[in-house]
Design a protein around this motif. Structure first.
Motif, PDB file in Angstrom:
ATOM      1  N   PRO A   1       0.791  -1.234   0.000  1.00 56.50           N
ATOM      2  CA  PRO A   1       0.000   0.000   0.000  1.00 56.50           C
ATOM      3  C   PRO A   1       0.819   1.277   0.000  1.00 56.50           C
ATOM      4  O   PRO A   1       0.417   2.271  -0.629  1.00 56.50           O
ATOM      5  CB  PRO A   1      -0.825  -0.120   1.293  1.00 56.50           C
ATOM      6  N   GLU A   2       1.932   1.283   0.696  1.00 56.79           N
ATOM      7  CA  GLU A   2       2.737   2.503   0.796  1.00 56.79           C
ATOM      8  C   GLU A   2       3.346   2.896  -0.550  1.00 56.79           C
ATOM      9  O   GLU A   2       3.775   4.038  -0.734  1.00 56.79           O
ATOM     10  CB  GLU A   2       3.835   2.322   1.837  1.00 56.79           C
ATOM     11  N   ILE A   3       3.364   1.971  -1.497  1.00 55.49           N
ATOM     12  CA  ILE A   3       3.917   2.250  -2.829  1.00 55.49           C
ATOM     13  C   ILE A   3       2.817   2.295  -3.895  1.00 55.49           C
ATOM     14  O   ILE A   3       2.842   3.135  -4.793  1.00 55.49           O
ATOM     15  CB  ILE A   3       4.962   1.179  -3.224  1.00 55.49           C
ATOM     16  N   TYR A   4       1.832   1.405  -3.798  1.00 58.51           N
ATOM     17  CA  TYR A   4       0.857   1.229  -4.881  1.00 58.51           C
ATOM     18  C   TYR A   4      -0.589   1.489  -4.451  1.00 58.51           C
ATOM     19  O   TYR A   4      -1.520   0.923  -5.014  1.00 58.51           O
ATOM     20  CB  TYR A   4       0.984  -0.190  -5.453  1.00 58.51           C
ATOM     21  N   ARG A   5      -0.777   2.365  -3.490  1.00 50.87           N
ATOM     22  CA  ARG A   5      -2.118   2.600  -2.943  1.00 50.87           C
ATOM     23  C   ARG A   5      -3.149   2.951  -4.024  1.00 50.87           C
ATOM     24  O   ARG A   5      -4.271   2.424  -4.019  1.00 50.87           O
ATOM     25  CB  ARG A   5      -2.054   3.715  -1.904  1.00 50.87           C
ATOM     26  N   GLU A   6      -2.819   3.845  -4.934  1.00 52.44           N
ATOM     27  CA  GLU A   6      -3.796   4.294  -5.931  1.00 52.44           C
ATOM     28  C   GLU A   6      -4.208   3.158  -6.858  1.00 52.44           C
ATOM     29  O   GLU A   6      -5.385   3.057  -7.233  1.00 52.44           O
ATOM     30  CB  GLU A   6      -3.228   5.472  -6.734  1.00 52.44           C
TER      31      GLU A   6
ATOM     32  N   ASN B   1      -4.938  -3.991   2.509  1.00 49.22           N
ATOM     33  CA  ASN B   1      -5.323  -3.941   1.095  1.00 49.22           C
ATOM     34  C   ASN B   1      -6.838  -4.003   0.931  1.00 49.22           C
ATOM     35  O   ASN B   1      -7.417  -3.276   0.118  1.00 49.22           O
ATOM     36  CB  ASN B   1      -4.658  -5.079   0.327  1.00 49.22           C
ATOM     37  N   MET B   2      -7.486  -4.883   1.695  1.00 45.20           N
ATOM     38  CA  MET B   2      -8.948  -4.978   1.620  1.00 45.20           C
ATOM     39  C   MET B   2      -9.595  -3.645   1.979  1.00 45.20           C
ATOM     40  O   MET B   2     -10.523  -3.181   1.283  1.00 45.20           O
ATOM     41  CB  MET B   2      -9.452  -6.063   2.576  1.00 45.20           C
ATOM     42  N   ASN B   3      -9.129  -3.027   3.039  1.00 50.99           N
ATOM     43  CA  ASN B   3      -9.694  -1.738   3.444  1.00 50.99           C
ATOM     44  C   ASN B   3      -9.588  -0.713   2.326  1.00 50.99           C
ATOM     45  O   ASN B   3     -10.527   0.039   2.050  1.00 50.99           O
ATOM     46  CB  ASN B   3      -8.975  -1.222   4.692  1.00 50.99           C
ATOM     47  N   ILE B   4      -8.439  -0.682   1.668  1.00 54.50           N
ATOM     48  CA  ILE B   4      -8.230   0.263   0.569  1.00 54.50           C
ATOM     49  C   ILE B   4      -9.163  -0.062  -0.601  1.00 54.50           C
ATOM     50  O   ILE B   4      -9.788   0.833  -1.183  1.00 54.50           O
ATOM     51  CB  ILE B   4      -6.758   0.234   0.103  1.00 54.50           C
ATOM     52  N   MET B   5      -9.275  -1.344  -0.942  1.00 59.57           N
ATOM     53  CA  MET B   5     -10.105  -1.762  -2.073  1.00 59.57           C
ATOM     54  C   MET B   5     -11.567  -1.392  -1.878  1.00 59.57           C
ATOM     55  O   MET B   5     -12.271  -1.067  -2.846  1.00 59.57           O
ATOM     56  CB  MET B   5      -9.979  -3.271  -2.287  1.00 59.57           C
ATOM     57  N   PHE B   6     -12.038  -1.434  -0.632  1.00 59.44           N
ATOM     58  CA  PHE B   6     -13.448  -1.155  -0.358  1.00 59.44           C
ATOM     59  C   PHE B   6     -13.688   0.269   0.153  1.00 59.44           C
ATOM     60  O   PHE B   6     -14.788   0.598   0.585  1.00 59.44           O
ATOM     61  CB  PHE B   6     -14.002  -2.180   0.631  1.00 59.44           C
ATOM     62  N   GLY B   7     -12.641   1.099   0.094  1.00 59.96           N
ATOM     63  CA  GLY B   7     -12.799   2.508   0.399  1.00 59.96           C
ATOM     64  C   GLY B   7     -13.099   2.826   1.845  1.00 59.96           C
ATOM     65  O   GLY B   7     -13.757   3.827   2.142  1.00 59.96           O
ATOM     66  N   ILE B   8     -12.616   1.985   2.764  1.00 65.83           N
ATOM     67  CA  ILE B   8     -12.812   2.274   4.184  1.00 65.83           C
ATOM     68  C   ILE B   8     -11.477   2.667   4.811  1.00 65.83           C
ATOM     69  O   ILE B   8     -10.419   2.553   4.180  1.00 65.83           O
ATOM     70  CB  ILE B   8     -13.448   1.079   4.925  1.00 65.83           C
TER      71      ILE B   8
END
Length: 345
Positions: free
Chosen positions: A133-138, A325-332
């Protein structure tokens, strides 16, 4: 509420996933799949869940029938085991987070060279996103297939990435000395990871051939925008969990330690799960957390930089990063279910 399923729930990484998902306020865990323990109550395998998780593990066949019940599938299976189920999950619009190595490498040929397995889903390699996430978050935000990084790789890449991004080190000089707790060898019965084989001993393994090497090189090459070839040597340490990566490289030009700390604080300053420390990292300070601790030193005599990082191999190096990663994918909130500090004693 996000609905989730786990394939490979009874391995160490899978069990850690169960732990996180069970306490996650925005997730309902629908099923836990296990090849060896299908039909057994999860709490009979891991007694710490007695009276809290009474569900029985299901087989892979049952899992395939339940795919329509979930939004996200976590896979913690041996390498080469995920191809068919990933295809089925994606066809059913289910997001996939794979904790194995099947989608981490960009090249099917490199995968076969290092893992000895013919890649059976080559078309998905371009779709997968490396889940750091720290590199590929977007990219993670819009992906349906996440290749969750390995434990050694997470610690190593986070330690060295800023140096290569800024072009500060000789790309041919990188040496990574990695040390891991025994849980990194998995839960399967292996002579080399028995108590009597590991206790009161430290040993190197996979010398010049460890499978995490091309994964580290691939990501650091992306940072450097040129091919990076490095030396990586892992070691087993007689402790349950933890990774310590000591990374060495030659500086191209003089730079002060203070300036390097400013660089790292600028690069990772807003990252909740990365701590840039003056004190040297210690695995007990990250054990049980999703944190990565990083410290920097310069050896003026040899013009080398030494970057040391520490993570919990089962959390930031596996299940915790998968939840992130799951949190990022689901926008939470990225910290949801992961806001834990290490317990010292």
């Amino acid at each position: 509420m996000i609905t989730a399923g786990i394939l490979g729930a009874t391995g160490y990484a899978g069990q850690q996933l169960v732990w996180f998902l069970h306490k996650h306020p925005k997730v309902e865990l629908k099923f836990m799949c296990s090849h060896n323990y299908a039909g057994s109550k999860f709490s009979d395998i891991y007694n710490n869940y007695s009276n809290f998780i009474q569900n029985k593990c299901i087989s892979l066949e049952e899992c395939e029938c339940k795919l329509n019940q979930i939004d996200v599938l976590f896979i913690a299976l041996p390498n080469g085991s995920s191809f068919n189920i990933v295809k089925k999950a994606l066809l059913n619009n289910i997001k996939v987070i794979d904790l194995g190595a099947d989608y981490r490498l960009n090249s099917a040929e490199v995968y076969k060279e290092w893992y000895g397995i013919e890649h059976n889903a080559k078309n998905l390699l371009k779709e997968s996103v490396y889940g750091l996430p720290e590199i590929y978050r977007e990219k993670i935000k819009t992906s349906n297939l996440i290749a969750n990084p390995g434990c050694y790789t997470t610690a190593s890449i986070l330690a060295v990435y800023p140096l290569l991004k800024e072009g500060l080190i000789d790309t041919n000089s990188i040496i990574i000395d990695g040390k891991s707790g025994i849980s990194g060898a998995g839960r399967a019965l292996k002579t080399n990871s028995l108590f009597c084989e590991c206790n009161e001993s430290v040993k190197a393994y996979g010398v010049a051939e460890h499978r995490h090497t091309p994964e580290i090189e691939q990501q650091l090459s992306a940072a450097a925008k040129k091919e990076v070839i490095l030396t990586f040597t892992p070691h087993l340490i007689p402790m349950n969990r933890g990774i310590l990566a000591t990374c060495y490289a030659n500086l191209k030009t003089y730079i002060s330690e203070e300036d390097l700390y400013n660089l790292y604080n600028s690069f990772y300053g807003n990252e909740y799960f990365i701590r840039i420390l003056k004190n040297l990292p210690d695995t007990r300070n990250v054990r049980g957390s999703n944190l990565c601790d990083i410290a920097i030193r310069i050896d003026k005599r040899t013009n080398k930089i030494i970057v040391i990082s520490a993570i919990d191999n089962l959390i930031k190096g596996a299940a915790g990063q998968a939840i992130q990663n799951m949190n990022i994918m689901f926008g939470i909130d990225e910290k949801e279910g992961l806001d834990l500090l290490s317990m010292q004693i």
